[in-house]
Scaffold this motif. Sequence first.
Motif, mmCIF file in Angstrom:
data_model
loop_
_atom_site.group_PDB
_atom_site.id
_atom_site.type_symbol
_atom_site.label_atom_id
_atom_site.label_comp_id
_atom_site.label_asym_id
_atom_site.label_seq_id
_atom_site.Cartn_x
_atom_site.Cartn_y
_atom_site.Cartn_z
ATOM 1 N N ILE A 1 1.669 15.759 66.365
ATOM 2 C CA ILE A 1 3.102 15.904 66.095
ATOM 3 C C ILE A 1 3.893 14.784 66.755
ATOM 4 C CG2 ILE A 1 5.104 17.372 66.554
ATOM 5 C CD1 ILE A 1 3.270 19.793 66.229
ATOM 6 N N ARG A 2 3.501 14.433 67.978
ATOM 7 C CA ARG A 2 4.202 13.351 68.679
ATOM 8 C C ARG A 2 4.071 12.035 67.924
ATOM 9 N NH1 ARG A 2 2.698 9.298 71.664
ATOM 10 N NH2 ARG A 2 0.530 9.995 71.686
ATOM 11 N N LYS A 3 2.852 11.739 67.477
ATOM 12 C CA LYS A 3 2.650 10.497 66.727
ATOM 13 C C LYS A 3 3.440 10.504 65.434
ATOM 14 C CE LYS A 3 -1.998 9.567 68.544
ATOM 15 N NZ LYS A 3 -3.442 9.476 68.203
ATOM 16 N N ASP A 4 3.396 11.667 64.743
ATOM 17 C CA ASP A 4 4.167 11.777 63.503
ATOM 18 C C ASP A 4 5.655 11.639 63.769
ATOM 19 O OD1 ASP A 4 1.824 12.135 62.142
ATOM 20 O OD2 ASP A 4 1.998 14.324 62.003
ATOM 21 N N PHE A 5 6.093 12.222 64.899
ATOM 22 C CA PHE A 5 7.514 12.151 65.237
ATOM 23 C C PHE A 5 7.947 10.698 65.462
ATOM 24 C CE2 PHE A 5 10.845 12.129 68.518
ATOM 25 C CZ PHE A 5 11.845 12.808 67.846
ATOM 26 N N VAL A 6 7.159 9.972 66.248
ATOM 27 C CA VAL A 6 7.495 8.560 66.496
ATOM 28 C C VAL A 6 7.511 7.777 65.186
ATOM 29 C CG1 VAL A 6 6.712 6.445 67.611
ATOM 30 C CG2 VAL A 6 6.609 8.611 68.853
ATOM 31 N N THR A 7 6.501 8.028 64.341
ATOM 32 C CA THR A 7 6.435 7.328 63.057
ATOM 33 C C THR A 7 7.639 7.669 62.185
ATOM 34 O OG1 THR A 7 4.021 7.346 63.141
ATOM 35 C CG2 THR A 7 5.033 6.955 60.998
ATOM 36 N N ASN A 8 7.966 8.962 62.112
ATOM 37 C CA ASN A 8 9.080 9.393 61.261
ATOM 38 C C ASN A 8 10.416 8.882 61.772
ATOM 39 O OD1 ASN A 8 7.547 10.846 59.365
ATOM 40 N ND2 ASN A 8 7.454 12.625 60.714
ATOM 41 N N VAL A 9 10.624 8.959 63.096
ATOM 42 C CA VAL A 9 11.879 8.464 63.660
ATOM 43 C C VAL A 9 12.031 6.972 63.397
ATOM 44 C CG1 VAL A 9 13.073 7.985 65.825
ATOM 45 C CG2 VAL A 9 12.138 10.246 65.404
ATOM 46 N N SER A 10 10.932 6.259 63.606
ATOM 47 C CA SER A 10 10.974 4.820 63.353
ATOM 48 C C SER A 10 11.335 4.532 61.896
ATOM 49 C CB SER A 10 9.620 4.182 63.685
ATOM 50 O OG SER A 10 9.291 4.401 65.034
ATOM 51 N N HIS A 11 10.733 5.301 60.997
ATOM 52 C CA HIS A 11 10.996 5.091 59.568
ATOM 53 C C HIS A 11 12.433 5.475 59.215
ATOM 54 C CE1 HIS A 11 10.038 4.767 55.308
ATOM 55 N NE2 HIS A 11 10.703 5.908 55.131
ATOM 56 N N GLU A 12 12.899 6.611 59.781
ATOM 57 C CA GLU A 12 14.257 7.055 59.468
ATOM 58 C C GLU A 12 15.303 6.086 59.993
ATOM 59 O OE1 GLU A 12 15.148 9.488 57.571
ATOM 60 O OE2 GLU A 12 13.108 10.172 57.222
ATOM 61 N N GLU B 1 8.864 22.128 60.047
ATOM 62 C CA GLU B 1 8.456 21.019 60.922
ATOM 63 C C GLU B 1 9.497 19.903 60.885
ATOM 64 O OE1 GLU B 1 4.580 19.546 60.072
ATOM 65 O OE2 GLU B 1 3.606 21.498 60.259
ATOM 66 N N ARG B 2 9.562 19.172 61.988
ATOM 67 C CA ARG B 2 10.497 18.057 62.063
ATOM 68 C C ARG B 2 10.137 16.967 61.055
ATOM 69 N NH1 ARG B 2 9.859 16.889 68.356
ATOM 70 N NH2 ARG B 2 7.717 17.146 67.689
ATOM 71 N N ILE C 1 20.026 12.412 48.800
ATOM 72 C CA ILE C 1 21.167 13.260 49.175
ATOM 73 C C ILE C 1 21.517 13.131 50.650
ATOM 74 C CG2 ILE C 1 20.657 14.915 47.347
ATOM 75 C CD1 ILE C 1 19.353 16.709 49.382
ATOM 76 N N GLY C 2 20.805 12.272 51.368
ATOM 77 C CA GLY C 2 21.185 11.967 52.748
ATOM 78 C C GLY C 2 20.650 12.897 53.804
ATOM 79 N N GLY C 3 19.574 13.607 53.541
ATOM 80 C CA GLY C 3 19.015 14.512 54.541
ATOM 81 C C GLY C 3 18.237 13.776 55.623
ATOM 82 N N THR C 4 18.233 14.343 56.837
ATOM 83 C CA THR C 4 17.494 13.728 57.943
ATOM 84 C C THR C 4 16.113 14.331 58.121
ATOM 85 O OG1 THR C 4 18.380 15.286 59.565
ATOM 86 C CG2 THR C 4 19.660 13.286 59.162
ATOM 87 N N GLY C 5 15.854 15.496 57.517
ATOM 88 C CA GLY C 5 14.562 16.156 57.686
ATOM 89 C C GLY C 5 14.464 16.982 58.954
ATOM 90 N N LEU C 6 15.601 17.151 59.652
ATOM 91 C CA LEU C 6 15.604 17.899 60.913
ATOM 92 C C LEU C 6 16.343 19.230 60.807
ATOM 93 C CD1 LEU C 6 16.378 14.971 63.380
ATOM 94 C CD2 LEU C 6 14.177 16.069 63.014
ATOM 95 N N ASP D 1 22.634 12.687 66.201
ATOM 96 C CA ASP D 1 23.158 14.008 66.583
ATOM 97 C C ASP D 1 22.108 15.096 66.373
ATOM 98 O OD1 ASP D 1 25.572 12.894 67.267
ATOM 99 O OD2 ASP D 1 26.561 13.363 65.362
ATOM 100 N N ASP D 2 21.419 15.040 65.237
ATOM 101 C CA ASP D 2 20.384 16.048 64.961
ATOM 102 C C ASP D 2 19.242 15.962 65.961
ATOM 103 O OD1 ASP D 2 21.811 17.030 62.876
ATOM 104 O OD2 ASP D 2 20.623 16.086 61.294
ATOM 105 N N LEU D 3 18.852 14.758 66.328
ATOM 106 C CA LEU D 3 17.775 14.580 67.306
ATOM 107 C C LEU D 3 18.177 15.146 68.666
ATOM 108 C CD1 LEU D 3 16.464 10.986 66.475
ATOM 109 C CD2 LEU D 3 15.171 13.104 66.304
ATOM 110 N N LEU D 4 19.405 14.896 69.069
ATOM 111 C CA LEU D 4 19.875 15.417 70.356
ATOM 112 C C LEU D 4 19.949 16.944 70.325
ATOM 113 C CD1 LEU D 4 22.701 12.837 71.197
ATOM 114 C CD2 LEU D 4 20.455 13.032 72.265
ATOM 115 N N GLU D 5 20.420 17.492 69.199
ATOM 116 C CA GLU D 5 20.508 18.946 69.068
ATOM 117 C C GLU D 5 19.121 19.573 69.103
ATOM 118 O OE1 GLU D 5 22.357 22.599 68.764
ATOM 119 O OE2 GLU D 5 23.282 20.618 69.056
ATOM 120 N N LEU D 6 18.188 18.966 68.376
ATOM 121 C CA LEU D 6 16.819 19.484 68.357
ATOM 122 C C LEU D 6 16.189 19.396 69.738
ATOM 123 C CD1 LEU D 6 14.514 20.598 66.617
ATOM 124 C CD2 LEU D 6 13.819 18.242 66.166
ATOM 125 N N ALA D 7 16.441 18.303 70.446
ATOM 126 C CA ALA D 7 15.880 18.130 71.794
ATOM 127 C C ALA D 7 16.393 19.210 72.734
ATOM 128 C CB ALA D 7 16.222 16.745 72.336
#
Length: 465
Positions: free
Chosen positions: A241-252, A412-413, A425-430, A297-303
Amino acid sequence: MKFKSHHKVTLTFGFLVAVVLFGLYFYLDKTLQFSQVPANAVHLEKFFWFAIFACVILICVLNFLVSLMITKPIERISNIAQAIARGDFSKKAFLAQGGEIDDLAKAVDFMSQEISARIKQASAGKSRLEAVFLSMIEGVMVVNQDGKIILINETLKKILHVERQVQGRKPLEVIRNIEVQEIVDRVLVLSKGVQDLEMSFFLPEEKILRIHASPVLLDGQIDGAVLVFHDITDFRRLETIRKDFVTNVSHEFRTPVANIKGYAETLLEGALNDQEHAVDFLKIIYSESGRLAQLVDDLLELARHESGRPRLDFQPCSIVKILEGVLNGLSIQAKQYDVKMVLEISQEIALVKVDEFAVVQLLFNLVENAIKYNQRGGQVIISATNQDAFIEVVVSDNGLGIPADDLPRIFERFYRVDKAHSREIGGTGLGLSIVKHIVQSHGGKISVDSQLGQGSIFRFTLPKA
């Protein structure tokens, strides 16, 4: 030892001596013809033989009594020693009569006390080891020098779903995994020393275990092995999940940053003077920067929610008023997508004890998704009902729906069912991940039912005030 045999020997010896003396007397009487000897001499001789015979009898009796006095205590000590050997330490051998036998009795009593104390210490140590062995969160297996299982703790039985008797069996017979048997063979047969291996088991769900095998040495020889099984399934899952998270955040982040940079460079290179296109480029830059801000904002809220310490202020609130406010806030967006929103409340709904801002965010995410992933002319129905100590809220739509394979991962994130449509449509996936954490932080539960092409139904519960 049977001390009674000594008494029998003593009596037998006295009897034989008496018989021999009587025989010797009659022999001399006939041979020497005592009848021809003067009467006084004959009487003296008879008295002499009688005295000898009486002394022998007396000696035998005294010997018997003395031996009885000696053998009885020894016999008692022997019986006590046999009782000690059977584990009975309640009897005492000390007689308080003095002499060497009492010294022996004292030695036996001391030995009994020491053996009893050592056995209690060994039993206590065994109990402690068993307690440690059974309470270990790691699975443990112990095999003998033949590679057969001696011990296996409850943790390992639960991990590997072992229910039958395992003692005396090979690991391969119990676990049905050739790699476990191979690691045991390497330790015992090939004397490879400490072995460490990571492997996957399907029981039926996948479990990832790290096995640490060590030999048990006795007098320098391998007498068995101990295998410790560490369940690292959650660790590996979190790592993924951590690796996927880093990959997804980087891509987003990469996509909007690249767009902002590209259009800014275009403007700097001369497009700024093209009023018609410059305004469009600035709108794109503004839109992408807003997307970045929303993602942050979504990342901070999720954290905050995942840290287990979200800033929540629980107060009695009306869920109906919250729903009405959310629908009013999304009315313009619903018109843009040509989606009708319906609030169905058929009964008086109790107050809920929640953080109002968090619940507004939760409902905003769910209703907005129901609008965005709907079809033109579609409908979103929101309802609330009383259920024991909770209020159940249902958000349903007749839109695109979610494939069955994607349902387990929908919360999942960064997980998206339709990635192209989500970015369009501008979704962040979070959003749904945040929704799940908000519901859980209120002690509620959330679930989803969906069929592809027919729509989705999200249900969640909130506690009553």
